[in-house]
Write a protein that holds these residues in place. Structure first.
Motif, short mmCIF file in Angstrom:
data_model
loop_
_atom_site.label_atom_id
_atom_site.label_comp_id
_atom_site.label_asym_id
_atom_site.label_seq_id
_atom_site.Cartn_x
_atom_site.Cartn_y
_atom_site.Cartn_z
N MET A 1 39.03 62.56 72.37
CA MET A 1 37.65 62.29 72.05
C MET A 1 36.75 63.25 72.81
O MET A 1 37.14 63.74 73.84
CB MET A 1 37.27 60.85 72.42
N THR A 2 35.61 63.50 72.29
CA THR A 2 34.52 64.10 73.04
C THR A 2 34.42 65.60 72.98
O THR A 2 35.41 66.32 72.89
CB THR A 2 34.59 63.71 74.54
N VAL A 3 33.19 66.02 73.15
CA VAL A 3 32.89 67.38 73.55
C VAL A 3 31.69 67.32 74.48
O VAL A 3 30.70 66.63 74.20
CB VAL A 3 32.63 68.34 72.37
N ILE A 4 31.82 67.97 75.61
CA ILE A 4 30.74 68.16 76.57
C ILE A 4 30.59 69.66 76.74
O ILE A 4 31.58 70.36 76.98
CB ILE A 4 31.04 67.50 77.94
N VAL A 5 29.37 70.15 76.59
CA VAL A 5 29.10 71.57 76.74
C VAL A 5 28.07 71.77 77.84
O VAL A 5 27.21 70.92 78.06
CB VAL A 5 28.62 72.21 75.42
N GLY A 6 28.19 72.90 78.52
CA GLY A 6 27.23 73.21 79.57
C GLY A 6 26.99 74.69 79.66
O GLY A 6 27.86 75.49 79.33
N LEU A 7 25.78 75.04 80.09
CA LEU A 7 25.48 76.44 80.31
C LEU A 7 24.41 76.59 81.37
O LEU A 7 23.60 75.68 81.60
CB LEU A 7 25.08 77.15 79.02
N VAL A 8 24.45 77.74 82.02
CA VAL A 8 23.47 78.09 83.03
C VAL A 8 22.45 79.00 82.37
O VAL A 8 22.82 79.97 81.70
CB VAL A 8 24.15 78.82 84.22
N HIS A 9 21.18 78.67 82.56
CA HIS A 9 20.11 79.48 81.99
C HIS A 9 18.86 79.33 82.86
O HIS A 9 18.45 78.20 83.14
CB HIS A 9 19.80 79.04 80.55
N GLY A 10 18.30 80.44 83.27
CA GLY A 10 17.06 80.39 84.04
C GLY A 10 17.17 79.63 85.35
O GLY A 10 16.23 78.97 85.76
N LEU A 15 23.28 70.53 79.93
CA LEU A 15 24.49 69.93 79.37
C LEU A 15 24.15 69.20 78.07
O LEU A 15 23.03 68.71 77.89
CB LEU A 15 25.09 68.89 80.32
N GLY A 16 25.14 69.13 77.20
CA GLY A 16 25.03 68.34 75.97
C GLY A 16 26.34 67.65 75.71
O GLY A 16 27.40 68.14 76.11
N GLY A 17 26.27 66.50 75.04
CA GLY A 17 27.50 65.77 74.73
C GLY A 17 27.36 64.96 73.47
O GLY A 17 26.25 64.71 73.00
N PRO A 33 25.22 57.17 76.87
CA PRO A 33 25.40 58.62 76.80
C PRO A 33 26.51 59.13 77.71
O PRO A 33 26.79 58.55 78.76
CB PRO A 33 24.04 59.16 77.26
N LYS A 34 27.11 60.22 77.29
CA LYS A 34 28.14 60.89 78.09
C LYS A 34 27.53 61.93 79.02
O LYS A 34 28.24 62.53 79.82
CB LYS A 34 29.17 61.57 77.18
N GLY A 52 33.21 57.57 83.23
CA GLY A 52 31.81 57.96 83.09
C GLY A 52 30.86 56.92 83.64
O GLY A 52 29.84 57.25 84.26
N GLN A 53 31.16 55.64 83.43
CA GLN A 53 30.32 54.57 83.97
C GLN A 53 30.33 54.61 85.50
O GLN A 53 29.29 54.42 86.14
CB GLN A 53 30.79 53.22 83.45
N LEU A 54 31.49 54.86 86.08
CA LEU A 54 31.56 54.97 87.54
C LEU A 54 30.77 56.18 88.03
O LEU A 54 30.03 56.09 89.02
CB LEU A 54 33.02 55.05 87.99
#
Length: 182
Positions: A1-10, A15-17, A33-34, A52-54
């Motif tokens: 399950m899932t996709v989590i994406v992250g990026l560094v900018h500025g 992050l998005g999920g 939310p994730k 995730g809850q923890l």
């Protein structure tokens, strides 16, 4: 399950999920939310909603100090291990502790935390985890240098993973780590 994406900018981490909760062939679109903030951190998890809850509600994320690489691999991981053990999530197999996988953004840097508690910082400035991670990485790579806003890049990566992975579902959530005042 899932996709989590992250990026560094500025100088910030974005992050998005997705919202999929998957068990076998059963899909539940989850309200919780994730991706979220915990102190100065932006976090996004895969593996387990319990983990995730923890991370979201029980983990007392320590304030980063000194050398961030050293801090993340020692102080941060030690507090994380304690929280997951106390919350009944961590496991042990052949004397090796295991947990889950998630992304963490802090002080303008993006880290992946893997199930063996290793901390990885991607040289590309972006990362993706979960069953849709490989698809999302392709989208993040393809949008590098296109002068898109971070949220647009994340949305494209999440949409690609949602289109091609049965374990990824809208709606998508987003979070940005607080800007670090050095």
């Amino acid at each position: 399950m899932t996709v989590i994406v992250g990026l560094v900018h500025g100088g910030r981490v974005h992050l998005g999920g997705d919202s999929a909760g998957v068990s076998g062939l059963r899909l539940t679109v989850r309200q919780d939310p994730k991706t979220f903030r915990n102190g100065p951190y932006a976090m996004g998890f895969t593996t387990s909603f319990r983990m995730g809850q923890l991370l979201h509600h029980a983990f007392r994320a320590p304030e980063p100090q000194g050398d961030l690489d050293r801090f993340m691999t020692t102080v941060f991981v030690d507090k994380l291990r304690k929280c997951l053990k106390e919350g009944g999530w961590a496991s042990k197999d052949s004397e090796q502790e295991k947990a889950g996988t998630f992304l963490v953004g802090v002080h303008g840097r993006l880290f992946a935390v893997y199930d063996d508690y290793q901390i990885a910082e991607p040289a590309d400035g972006y990362a993706a985890v979960g069953c849709g991670g490989e698809i999302a990485l392709g989208a993040l790579h393809a949008t590098t240098g296109l002068d898109l806003k971070p949220r647009k890049r994340l949305a494209l990566a999440l949409a690609a993973a949602g289109h091609h992975s049965a374990g990824v579902s809208e709606p998508f959530s987003y979070v940005t780590a607080r800007k670090h005042l050095a």
